[in-house]
Motif scaffolding. Structure first.
Motif, PDB file in Angstrom:
ATOM      1  N   ILE A 149       0.835  -1.197   0.000  1.00  0.00           N
ATOM      2  CA  ILE A 149       0.000   0.000   0.000  1.00  0.00           C
ATOM      3  C   ILE A 149       0.873   1.251   0.000  1.00  0.00           C
ATOM      4  CG2 ILE A 149      -1.824  -1.221   1.258  1.00  0.00           C
ATOM      5  CD1 ILE A 149      -0.966   0.462   3.746  1.00  0.00           C
ATOM      6  N   THR A 150       0.250   2.376  -0.295  1.00  0.00           N
ATOM      7  CA  THR A 150       0.896   3.681  -0.156  1.00  0.00           C
ATOM      8  C   THR A 150       0.785   4.100   1.302  1.00  0.00           C
ATOM      9  OG1 THR A 150       0.327   4.285  -2.428  1.00  0.00           O
ATOM     10  CG2 THR A 150       0.893   6.081  -0.926  1.00  0.00           C
ATOM     11  N   HIS A 153      -1.067   7.375   2.540  1.00  0.00           N
ATOM     12  CA  HIS A 153      -2.525   7.419   2.719  1.00  0.00           C
ATOM     13  C   HIS A 153      -2.898   7.140   4.173  1.00  0.00           C
ATOM     14  CE1 HIS A 153      -2.835   7.856  -1.486  1.00  0.00           C
ATOM     15  NE2 HIS A 153      -2.904   6.589  -1.843  1.00  0.00           N
ATOM     16  N   LEU A 162      -6.866   5.257   0.182  1.00  0.00           N
ATOM     17  CA  LEU A 162      -6.344   3.914   0.440  1.00  0.00           C
ATOM     18  C   LEU A 162      -7.329   2.863  -0.062  1.00  0.00           C
ATOM     19  CD1 LEU A 162      -4.137   2.146   1.750  1.00  0.00           C
ATOM     20  CD2 LEU A 162      -5.458   2.265   3.885  1.00  0.00           C
ATOM     21  N   GLU A 165      -7.329   2.694  -3.898  1.00  0.00           N
ATOM     22  CA  GLU A 165      -6.099   2.074  -4.405  1.00  0.00           C
ATOM     23  C   GLU A 165      -6.165   0.551  -4.274  1.00  0.00           C
ATOM     24  OE1 GLU A 165      -1.825   3.459  -3.470  1.00  0.00           O
ATOM     25  OE2 GLU A 165      -2.255   1.940  -1.930  1.00  0.00           O
ATOM     26  N   ILE A 166      -6.527   0.073  -3.105  1.00  0.00           N
ATOM     27  CA  ILE A 166      -6.556  -1.372  -2.879  1.00  0.00           C
ATOM     28  C   ILE A 166      -7.664  -2.025  -3.703  1.00  0.00           C
ATOM     29  CG2 ILE A 166      -6.852  -3.186  -1.142  1.00  0.00           C
ATOM     30  CD1 ILE A 166      -5.641  -1.268   0.915  1.00  0.00           C
ATOM     31  N   ALA A 180      -2.639  -8.055   1.102  1.00  0.00           N
ATOM     32  CA  ALA A 180      -2.329  -6.635   1.245  1.00  0.00           C
ATOM     33  C   ALA A 180      -1.267  -6.455   2.332  1.00  0.00           C
ATOM     34  CB  ALA A 180      -3.582  -5.837   1.600  1.00  0.00           C
ATOM     35  N   LEU A 182       0.706  -4.258   4.734  1.00  0.00           N
ATOM     36  CA  LEU A 182       0.462  -2.965   5.357  1.00  0.00           C
ATOM     37  C   LEU A 182       1.736  -2.259   5.786  1.00  0.00           C
ATOM     38  CD1 LEU A 182      -2.666  -3.823   7.540  1.00  0.00           C
ATOM     39  CD2 LEU A 182      -2.558  -3.112   5.140  1.00  0.00           C
ATOM     40  N   ALA A 196      -5.983   0.637   8.965  1.00  0.00           N
ATOM     41  CA  ALA A 196      -5.493   0.179   7.658  1.00  0.00           C
ATOM     42  C   ALA A 196      -5.929  -1.259   7.394  1.00  0.00           C
ATOM     43  CB  ALA A 196      -3.978   0.300   7.589  1.00  0.00           C
ATOM     44  N   ALA A 200      -8.264  -2.279   4.193  1.00  0.00           N
ATOM     45  CA  ALA A 200      -7.797  -3.298   3.237  1.00  0.00           C
ATOM     46  C   ALA A 200      -8.829  -4.397   3.065  1.00  0.00           C
ATOM     47  CB  ALA A 200      -6.467  -3.876   3.701  1.00  0.00           C
TER      48      ALA A 200
END
Length: 309
Positions: A149-150, A153, A162, A165-166, A180, A182, A196, A200
């Motif tokens: 992930i970024t 975010h 977030l 994106e996911i 995912a 983290l 997060a 996700a």
């Protein structure tokens, strides 16, 4: 599912309580002798055997796949009374360009090939390029994709960015399972880790994973406990079961038991199966094999007697 802030906003995490709970697990649940051997054999089934080095080659990947097919030496399996068991690891994880080598080496074994993607380990690439990397790895035969992930975010608490994106990454994976990552060592607070994790899962992750293995701090029991509690809360709210993968920094066989105890006590027996639990800890497999040989023979073997992964 759509982003649902009410599932995590305002959710407090007591760091001291999480650390105390994690610290008691190993002390309160000790397994010995045949029981310890059984837990270690089960851990082998849940290992994602991994090579993510800059000097990876096709030969190294093929050697890794040979170890994946037969992770414990036959003499040890016979000594354990498991000579007829088809024991293999949970998956083999490689960089995208190594996927074709792994797919060819594992053909017919049923062992899935996992590929990291999305600009692993930092993830600091344009989103369209990260999505193309996923699509390329899937087209080459990857059954599982480990995305990153970024982190910005999360640090800015831009949960919609977030989630979007996911979700885009989930769609790019198609039929492949998506884990995912983290990168919890970069997220600063346990509250961020919980949030997060929830985002996700809402965006479609099949697994949530602690770390890339490249951060300064990787998988720890307190962080994992927070993620597992998020898994449990998400399951209670939605009825869906999501998998969990700790990764990075785990080397000793006793750690394999500690993490399995955590999963069983917090989530139950089903999370001791490779479809819901994986270790990202290739070096740990060597110590597991060493401990199992000690269980069978009463002696620790020289390192040259165990095939390197």
């Amino acid at each position: 599912m759509p982003l649902t802030l009410s599932m995590f906003e305002g959710h407090a995490v007591n760091r001291s309580a999480a650390e105390r709970r994690a610290a008691t697990l190993g002390a309160r649940r000790s397994v010995k002798k045949d029981y310890q051997a059984a837990w270690l054999v089960n851990a082998v089934r849940c290992v994602d055997l991994t090579t993510l080095a800059g000097d990876d080659t096709g030969d190294r990947v093929r050697r890794l796949c040979a170890k994946a097919r037969q992770p414990i030496a036959p003499r040890i399996m016979e000594g354990l009374g498991l000579g007829g068991m088809d024991l293999h690891v949970g998956a083999v994880c490689v960089y995208p360009t190594m996927v074709p080598h792994a797919v060819a080496a594992l053909e017919g074994t049923g062992i899935p090939v996992a590929s990291v993607a999305t600009g692993f380990p930092a993830g600091l690439m344009p989103l369209d390029l990260r999505l193309k990397e996923i699509e390329w790895a899937v087209a080459e035969g990857a059954h599982e994709i480990d995305i990153v992930i970024t982190r910005e975010h999360v640090l800015r608490q831009d949960w919609q960015a977030l989630h979007d994106e996911i979700r885009a990454m989930r769609e790019a994976c198609g039929a492949a399972h998506m884990k995912a990552i983290l990168a919890t060592g970069d997220l600063q607070t346990l509250r961020n880790v919980y949030a997060a994790s929830m985002v996700a899962m809402q965006a479609g992750a099949d697994f949530i994973k602690t770390s890339t293995g490249k951060e300064g701090v990787n998988a720890t029991l307190p962080v994992s406990l927070v993620m597992i509690r998020a898994l449990r809360d998400y399951g209670a709210e939605t009825g869906y079961r999501i998998g969990f993968k700790p990764a990075g920094g785990m080397k000793a066989a006793k750690e394999a038991i500690g993490w399995q105890v955590l999963m069983k006590e917090e989530l139950g027996r089903d999370w001791l199966e490779p479809d819901l639990f994986r270790f990202g800890a290739s070096s740990m497999l060597g110590d597991i094999e060493r401990q199992l040989e000690h269980h069978v023979t009463g002696r620790y073997a020289a390192s040259h007697r165990h095939a390197a992964s």
